[in-house]
Design an enzyme around this catalytic site. Structure first.
Site, PDB file in Angstrom:
ATOM      1  N   ARG A   1       0.803  -1.230   0.000  1.00 19.75           N
ATOM      2  CA  ARG A   1       0.000   0.000   0.000  1.00 19.75           C
ATOM      3  C   ARG A   1       0.838   1.284   0.000  1.00 19.75           C
ATOM      4  NH1 ARG A   1      -3.530  -3.194   3.439  1.00 19.75           N
ATOM      5  NH2 ARG A   1      -5.440  -3.663   2.270  1.00 19.75           N
TER       6      ARG A   1
ATOM      7  N   HIS B   1       9.036   9.231 -27.526  1.00 24.83           N
ATOM      8  CA  HIS B   1       8.014  10.099 -26.937  1.00 24.83           C
ATOM      9  C   HIS B   1       8.282  11.576 -27.235  1.00 24.83           C
ATOM     10  CE1 HIS B   1       5.023  11.596 -24.125  1.00 24.83           C
ATOM     11  NE2 HIS B   1       5.961  12.343 -23.559  1.00 24.83           N
TER      12      HIS B   1
ATOM     13  N   HIS C   1       0.748  16.725 -26.379  1.00 29.43           N
ATOM     14  CA  HIS C   1       0.658  15.337 -25.958  1.00 29.43           C
ATOM     15  C   HIS C   1      -0.591  14.608 -26.459  1.00 29.43           C
ATOM     16  CE1 HIS C   1       3.990  16.460 -23.466  1.00 29.43           C
ATOM     17  NE2 HIS C   1       4.065  15.263 -22.914  1.00 29.43           N
TER      18      HIS C   1
ATOM     19  N   LYS D   1       3.589  11.315 -11.260  1.00 25.55           N
ATOM     20  CA  LYS D   1       2.757  10.493 -12.133  1.00 25.55           C
ATOM     21  C   LYS D   1       3.433   9.143 -12.350  1.00 25.55           C
ATOM     22  CE  LYS D   1       0.090  13.652 -15.066  1.00 25.55           C
ATOM     23  NZ  LYS D   1      -0.157  14.035 -16.475  1.00 25.55           N
TER      24      LYS D   1
ATOM     25  N   ARG E   1      -1.860  22.229 -14.277  1.00 21.67           N
ATOM     26  CA  ARG E   1      -0.934  21.168 -14.707  1.00 21.67           C
ATOM     27  C   ARG E   1      -1.300  20.600 -16.068  1.00 21.67           C
ATOM     28  NH1 ARG E   1       1.502  16.175 -10.993  1.00 21.67           N
ATOM     29  NH2 ARG E   1       2.714  15.221 -12.670  1.00 21.67           N
TER      30      ARG E   1
ATOM     31  N   ASN F   1       0.477  19.214 -20.938  1.00 21.12           N
ATOM     32  CA  ASN F   1       0.098  18.265 -21.988  1.00 21.12           C
ATOM     33  C   ASN F   1       0.142  18.876 -23.385  1.00 21.12           C
ATOM     34  OD1 ASN F   1      -0.467  16.025 -20.264  1.00 21.12           O
ATOM     35  ND2 ASN F   1      -2.382  17.008 -19.663  1.00 21.12           N
TER      36      ASN F   1
ATOM     37  N   HIS G   1       0.596  11.390 -28.036  1.00 19.00           N
ATOM     38  CA  HIS G   1       0.272  10.071 -27.497  1.00 19.00           C
ATOM     39  C   HIS G   1      -0.461   9.216 -28.528  1.00 19.00           C
ATOM     40  CE1 HIS G   1       0.550  11.157 -22.925  1.00 19.00           C
ATOM     41  NE2 HIS G   1       1.713  10.904 -23.467  1.00 19.00           N
TER      42      HIS G   1
ATOM     43  N   GLU H   1      10.482  17.886 -25.294  1.00 17.63           N
ATOM     44  CA  GLU H   1       9.867  18.279 -24.027  1.00 17.63           C
ATOM     45  C   GLU H   1      10.473  19.578 -23.498  1.00 17.63           C
ATOM     46  OE1 GLU H   1       7.376  17.261 -22.276  1.00 17.63           O
ATOM     47  OE2 GLU H   1       6.932  15.206 -22.895  1.00 17.63           O
TER      48      GLU H   1
ATOM     49  N   GLU I   1      -3.518  17.630 -11.503  1.00 16.32           N
ATOM     50  CA  GLU I   1      -3.914  17.973 -12.870  1.00 16.32           C
ATOM     51  C   GLU I   1      -5.395  18.345 -12.983  1.00 16.32           C
ATOM     52  OE1 GLU I   1      -3.476  15.857 -17.181  1.00 16.32           O
ATOM     53  OE2 GLU I   1      -1.798  15.610 -15.816  1.00 16.32           O
TER      54      GLU I   1
ATOM     55  N   LYS J   1       8.442  22.980 -14.222  1.00 16.61           N
ATOM     56  CA  LYS J   1       7.644  21.808 -13.841  1.00 16.61           C
ATOM     57  C   LYS J   1       7.316  21.838 -12.347  1.00 16.61           C
ATOM     58  CE  LYS J   1       5.792  17.641 -14.481  1.00 16.61           C
ATOM     59  NZ  LYS J   1       6.415  16.441 -15.053  1.00 16.61           N
TER      60      LYS J   1
END
Length: 356
Positions: free
Chosen positions: A121, A262, A245, A143, A238, A242, A249, A185, A234, A224
């Site tokens: 956990r 990427h 992206h 993330k 935030r 993206n 993606h 990026e 997000e 960042k």
């Protein structure tokens, strides 16, 4: 050494950026060593380059250290490999006091972070990014995730590391193509938040061999960290990260993970998003030309003709969609990103012409 703070109350943590930092890691982590197991999660090639020496240095400083390796590429971010990592943590007799060191690029960081967030956990972990992409993006912000056939990072958690340890010298040991791909990026940060930084990047790209990576990494990390500190999960600000992206993606998913890097996919996605911003009368001709000129300085791959029906199925399942409405990142000027819900499927389809 540059230390940048991600401000999240009790879960705040530092980002250390320094050339040669890898050798300082045992000293930096000493206060966190309480006799628990330390598990390096990495890839075999990276263990040979940096990991085994790091493990030896940690053991010399009385760290109880072992390691787990993952396959290379996005294939590692699967339910199967995640299950393998959990099984190995169990076999190594890890417990709730164990600390994970994620030594690698975005793939390693994502699956190591996801494993840390779910094993017992939740156990502590540190990010030690080894790619430019991971240094400026995926290692910061908590993330984690794995891929499924329907899309990238569809399963994951927000789980913050205890710290991020960045050694820009690591980039000297990596293939040039991998390093350059991460520059997509870096460009993103200038495009969405700092127009002056974007201008600097554009000038630096005229001589990639002399590109000041440490300086660029520090500024990207500052941006960042600032954004994550204000919007961890997000819900608003935030989302600006993206930019490029949504289409990026989709390109990765359509072409197949590993067929396009990427950072390269994001760079192409930014060109499409810039075109969309201009069509919505948000971005001037001068600004779109400057953005595209900067992106075009990267040696991006040529891709086959892409049609809207190739990408739309992936875009419709994008995590940035809510109740069927896509939150699409556009530019209202260089350094000024915004969220638009007015980007239609037809407009996205038309934007793909900039890729051909």
């Amino acid at each position: 050494m540059k230390i940048i703070q991600v401000q999240l109350g009790k879960r705040s943590y530092p980002i250390h950026v320094k050339s040669g930092l890898l050798t300082d890691i045992p000293k930096l982590l000493t206060e966190s060593n309480h006799g628990q197991k330390w598990i390096i999660i990495s890839q075999h090639g990276l263990m040979e380059l940096f990991g085994f020496e790091l493990m030896s240095n940690l053991k010399e400083q009385n760290f109880n250290t072992d390691y787990i390796t993952l396959p290379v590429g996005e294939a590692a971010k699967s339910m199967k490999e995640f299950s393998n990592v959990i099984s190995q943590l169990t076999e190594l007799e890890c417990d709730r006091s164990t600390t994970v060191l994620a030594l690698g690029g975005g793939v390693v960081g994502d699956i190591a972070g996801f494993a840390a967030s779910t094993f017992m956990r939740g156990i502590e972990y540190f990010q030690i990014p080894t790619t430019l992409l991971a240094m400026v993006d995926s290692s910061i912000g908590g993330k984690t995730g794995i891929n499924i056939a329907e899309g990238k990072n569809m399963i994951g958690t927000f789980y913050q590391p205890k710290g991020v340890l960045i050694d820009p010298d690591i980039l000297n040991s990596l293939p040039k193509g991998e390093v350059i791909a991460g520059l997509g990026e870096v460009i993103k940060y200038g495009a969405i938040r700092d127009a002056d930084f974007l201008k600097e990047i554009s000038g630096w790209l005229d001589d990639i061999v002399s590109f000041p990576f440490e300086k660029a990494i520090k500024r990207a990390c500052e941006i960042k960290a600032e954004i994550v500190s204000k919007d961890e999960r997000e819900s608003g600000l935030r989302r600006l990260l993206n930019f490029g992206h949504t289409i990026g993606h989709a390109l990765e998913a359509h072409l197949g993970y590993g067929r396009i890097r990427h950072g390269e996919a994001v760079a192409l996605g930014m060109k499409c998003s810039g075109w969309i911003s201009e069509r919505l009368n948000l971005l001037s001709k001068e600004d779109i030309n400057h953005l595209n000129t900067t992106i075009n300085k990267l040696p991006l791959p040529e891709i086959e003709h892409i049609q809207g029906n190739h990408l739309l199925p992936f875009i419709k399942t994008d995590k940035k969609s809510e109740k069927g409405v896509l939150n699409f990142v556009v530019l209202e000027g260089l350094g000024k990103a915004a969220i638009s819900t007015n980007v239609s499927e037809k407009l996205i389809q038309k934007s793909l012409k900039v890729l051909n």
